[in-house]
Enzyme design. Sequence first.
Site, PDB file in Angstrom:
ATOM      1  N   HIS A 146     -62.314  10.736 -80.969  1.00  0.00           N
ATOM      2  CA  HIS A 146     -61.974   9.319 -80.795  1.00  0.00           C
ATOM      3  C   HIS A 146     -61.247   9.097 -79.476  1.00  0.00           C
ATOM      4  CE1 HIS A 146     -58.217  10.722 -82.928  1.00  0.00           C
ATOM      5  NE2 HIS A 146     -57.620   9.912 -82.074  1.00  0.00           N
ATOM      6  N   GLU A 180     -59.139   4.257 -81.773  1.00  0.00           N
ATOM      7  CA  GLU A 180     -57.796   4.112 -82.318  1.00  0.00           C
ATOM      8  C   GLU A 180     -57.009   3.120 -81.458  1.00  0.00           C
ATOM      9  OE1 GLU A 180     -55.580   7.790 -82.056  1.00  0.00           O
ATOM     10  OE2 GLU A 180     -54.072   7.125 -83.504  1.00  0.00           O
ATOM     11  N   HIS A 188     -54.881   8.358 -75.271  1.00  0.00           N
ATOM     12  CA  HIS A 188     -55.396   9.731 -75.347  1.00  0.00           C
ATOM     13  C   HIS A 188     -56.873   9.749 -75.702  1.00  0.00           C
ATOM     14  CE1 HIS A 188     -53.841   9.065 -79.535  1.00  0.00           C
ATOM     15  NE2 HIS A 188     -54.953   9.684 -79.880  1.00  0.00           N
TER      16      HIS A 188
END
Length: 134
Positions: A79, A130, A7
Amino acid sequence: MIGRLNHVAIAVPDLDAAAARYRDLLGAEVSEPVDLPEHGVTTIFVTVPNTKIELLHPLGNASPIAGFLERHQAGGIHHLCYEVDDIRGARDRLVAEGLRVLGDGEPKIGAHGKPVLFLHPKDMDGVLTELEEA
Ligand code: CO
């Protein structure tokens, strides 16, 4: 080691307005809001054909994204998240090469109920990154 882009996360000043925009104007599939007290955020996931967009809004007083939204009042990309098969193995390899992991370095359970950790943006060309064990 690095897998799919899971994502792109966007910090938003108004979560309901952002969710309505993706759902009603863009015609995307939009989840219900989920509170993640351990991460200090409320999240909504927008599913698009090849990835997801994670809409983030601060939850509680010590939210890690409150400062980001103060600096970016219109919101902004916060992020990127990539999938890995073995998050501890990935971490150990990256830390051995000098990358920094935020917090205590131990994976935490993220928005999908899977272990995640964050790499320091200064080690990743300015992008908070991440990793999620998929
Ligand atoms: Co994320």
